[in-house]
Design a protein around this motif. Structure first.
Motif, PDB file in Angstrom:
ATOM      1  N   ILE A  76       0.764  -1.200   0.114  1.00 41.76           N
ATOM      2  CA  ILE A  76      -0.044  -0.053  -0.016  1.00 41.76           C
ATOM      3  C   ILE A  76       0.943   1.182   0.036  1.00 41.76           C
ATOM      4  N   PRO A  77       1.344   1.662  -1.242  1.00 36.67           N
ATOM      5  CA  PRO A  77       2.381   2.808  -1.235  1.00 36.67           C
ATOM      6  C   PRO A  77       1.954   4.078  -0.435  1.00 36.67           C
ATOM      7  N   ALA A  78       0.682   4.407  -0.446  1.00 38.60           N
ATOM      8  CA  ALA A  78      -0.009   5.643   0.023  1.00 38.60           C
ATOM      9  C   ALA A  78       0.276   5.615   1.653  1.00 38.60           C
ATOM     10  N   PHE A  79       0.575   4.330   2.148  1.00 38.27           N
ATOM     11  CA  PHE A  79       0.903   4.340   3.787  1.00 38.27           C
ATOM     12  C   PHE A  79       2.204   3.704   4.089  1.00 38.27           C
ATOM     13  N   GLY A  80       3.115   3.415   3.001  1.00 34.08           N
ATOM     14  CA  GLY A  80       4.256   3.079   3.253  1.00 34.08           C
ATOM     15  C   GLY A  80       4.453   1.483   3.496  1.00 34.08           C
ATOM     16  N   ILE A  81       3.689   0.753   3.541  1.00 38.43           N
ATOM     17  CA  ILE A  81       3.968  -0.614   3.966  1.00 38.43           C
ATOM     18  C   ILE A  81       3.852  -1.562   2.593  1.00 38.43           C
ATOM     19  N   LYS A  82       4.947  -2.353   3.001  1.00 40.76           N
ATOM     20  CA  LYS A  82       5.089  -3.537   1.959  1.00 40.76           C
ATOM     21  C   LYS A  82       5.602  -4.806   2.400  1.00 40.76           C
ATOM     22  N   GLU A  83       4.947  -5.855   2.224  1.00 32.43           N
ATOM     23  CA  GLU A  83       5.336  -7.171   3.129  1.00 32.43           C
ATOM     24  C   GLU A  83       5.140  -8.174   2.076  1.00 32.43           C
ATOM     25  N   ASP A  84       6.286  -9.079   2.206  1.00 37.91           N
ATOM     26  CA  ASP A  84       6.162 -10.331   1.269  1.00 37.91           C
ATOM     27  C   ASP A  84       5.310 -11.396   1.949  1.00 37.91           C
ATOM     28  N   VAL A  85       4.374 -11.900   1.233  1.00 42.50           N
ATOM     29  CA  VAL A  85       3.460 -13.068   1.585  1.00 42.50           C
ATOM     30  C   VAL A  85       3.923 -14.200   0.977  1.00 42.50           C
ATOM     31  N   ILE A  86       4.633 -15.164   1.893  1.00 41.10           N
ATOM     32  CA  ILE A  86       5.098 -16.587   1.545  1.00 41.10           C
ATOM     33  C   ILE A  86       4.118 -17.692   1.558  1.00 41.10           C
ATOM     34  N   PRO A  87       4.268 -18.453   0.628  1.00 41.56           N
ATOM     35  CA  PRO A  87       3.087 -19.432   0.477  1.00 41.56           C
ATOM     36  C   PRO A  87       3.304 -20.480   1.882  1.00 41.56           C
ATOM     37  N   GLY A  88       2.226 -20.628   2.348  1.00 43.81           N
ATOM     38  CA  GLY A  88       2.065 -21.564   3.598  1.00 43.81           C
ATOM     39  C   GLY A  88       2.375 -20.702   4.941  1.00 43.81           C
ATOM     40  N   GLU A  89       2.614 -19.628   4.950  1.00 49.45           N
ATOM     41  CA  GLU A  89       3.238 -18.874   6.129  1.00 49.45           C
ATOM     42  C   GLU A  89       1.941 -17.904   6.253  1.00 49.45           C
ATOM     43  N   THR A  90       1.691 -17.412   7.532  1.00 47.94           N
ATOM     44  CA  THR A  90       0.963 -16.113   7.998  1.00 47.94           C
ATOM     45  C   THR A  90       1.775 -14.988   8.393  1.00 47.94           C
ATOM     46  N   ARG A  91       1.527 -13.806   8.112  1.00 46.23           N
ATOM     47  CA  ARG A  91       2.333 -12.810   8.382  1.00 46.23           C
ATOM     48  C   ARG A  91       1.517 -11.699   8.824  1.00 46.23           C
ATOM     49  N   TYR A  92       1.806 -10.615   9.785  1.00 46.77           N
ATOM     50  CA  TYR A  92       1.165  -9.835  10.264  1.00 46.77           C
ATOM     51  C   TYR A  92       1.941  -8.405   9.879  1.00 46.77           C
ATOM     52  N   GLU A  93       0.907  -7.518   9.674  1.00 46.60           N
ATOM     53  CA  GLU A  93       1.347  -5.948   9.419  1.00 46.60           C
ATOM     54  C   GLU A  93       0.309  -5.178  10.284  1.00 46.60           C
ATOM     55  N   TYR A  94       0.819  -4.172  10.849  1.00 47.20           N
ATOM     56  CA  TYR A  94      -0.009  -3.304  11.591  1.00 47.20           C
ATOM     57  C   TYR A  94       0.159  -1.814  11.123  1.00 47.20           C
ATOM     58  N   LEU A  95      -1.130  -1.287  10.995  1.00 43.76           N
ATOM     59  CA  LEU A  95      -1.340   0.156  10.339  1.00 43.76           C
ATOM     60  C   LEU A  95      -2.482   1.092  11.208  1.00 43.76           C
ATOM     61  N   THR A  96      -2.141   2.291  11.522  1.00 39.91           N
ATOM     62  CA  THR A  96      -3.060   3.284  11.910  1.00 39.91           C
ATOM     63  C   THR A  96      -3.197   4.334  10.617  1.00 39.91           C
ATOM     64  N   ARG A  97      -4.273   4.537  10.134  1.00 41.45           N
ATOM     65  CA  ARG A  97      -4.444   5.316   8.847  1.00 41.45           C
ATOM     66  C   ARG A  97      -4.745   6.589   9.619  1.00 41.45           C
ATOM     67  N   PRO A  98      -3.908   7.600   8.941  1.00 46.45           N
ATOM     68  CA  PRO A  98      -4.232   8.929   9.496  1.00 46.45           C
ATOM     69  C   PRO A  98      -5.335   9.728   8.633  1.00 46.45           C
ATOM     70  N   ARG A  99      -5.782  10.513   9.180  1.00 48.76           N
ATOM     71  CA  ARG A  99      -6.745  11.280   8.306  1.00 48.76           C
ATOM     72  C   ARG A  99      -6.011  12.006   7.304  1.00 48.76           C
ATOM     73  N   LEU A 100      -6.416  11.859   6.065  1.00 47.04           N
ATOM     74  CA  LEU A 100      -5.900  12.862   4.928  1.00 47.04           C
ATOM     75  C   LEU A 100      -6.345  14.124   5.018  1.00 47.04           C
ATOM     76  N   ARG A 101      -5.630  15.119   4.543  1.00 47.53           N
ATOM     77  CA  ARG A 101      -5.976  16.279   4.497  1.00 47.53           C
ATOM     78  C   ARG A 101      -6.515  16.560   3.085  1.00 47.53           C
ATOM     79  N   PRO A 102      -7.594  17.225   2.802  1.00 45.36           N
ATOM     80  CA  PRO A 102      -8.088  17.631   1.529  1.00 45.36           C
ATOM     81  C   PRO A 102      -7.027  18.673   0.842  1.00 45.36           C
ATOM     82  N   SER A 103      -6.955  18.245  -0.524  1.00 44.97           N
ATOM     83  CA  SER A 103      -5.912  18.969  -1.372  1.00 44.97           C
ATOM     84  C   SER A 103      -6.702  20.298  -1.432  1.00 44.97           C
ATOM     85  N   ALA A 104      -5.770  21.408  -1.505  1.00 42.75           N
ATOM     86  CA  ALA A 104      -6.355  22.984  -1.770  1.00 42.75           C
ATOM     87  C   ALA A 104      -6.746  23.032  -3.496  1.00 42.75           C
TER      88      ALA A 104
END
Length: 104
Positions: A76-104
């Motif tokens: 998810i480029p907008a939030f700066g996260i990237k995680e490889d997902v490996i077959p047969g494994e479970t991985r965890y990623e945590y995120l708090t999405r900030p409120r985005l400011r409206p563009s002017a």
């Protein structure tokens, strides 16, 4: 099924990688796959809430050979996260999405 208030995190999103597709489900709410009006998989995140992503490259609802699968990258480029997902494994990623400011 757990009640949303009883969960440790504000939102849990199960993310399943399949060939050419990401499946997003929300187990707290009984949603096994979310799609938009065009049938495309849909990820929706709340603002200012902790989200736990549970990443898998297999689908527990379908049988197939996990060893024939490939590595997928959940990104998810907008939030700066990237995680490889490996077959047969479970991985965890945590995120708090900030409120985005409206563009002017």
């Amino acid at each position: 099924m757990d009640e949303p208030a009883a969960n440790t995190h504000d939102l849990i999103v199960d993310v399943t990688a399949r060939q050419w597709e990401w499946i997003f489900s929300y187990p707290q709410y009984g949603l096994t796959q979310t799609v938009n009006a065009n049938g495309q998989d849909l990820l929706e995140l709340p603002v200012n809430k902790l989200v736990e992503f549970v990443l898998r490259s297999y689908d527990p609802y379908h049988t197939y050979d996990q060893y024939a699968d490939v590595i997928h990258s959940f990104w998810i480029p907008a939030f700066g996260i990237k995680e490889d997902v490996i077959p047969g494994e479970t991985r965890y990623e945590y995120l708090t999405r900030p409120r985005l400011r409206p563009s002017a």
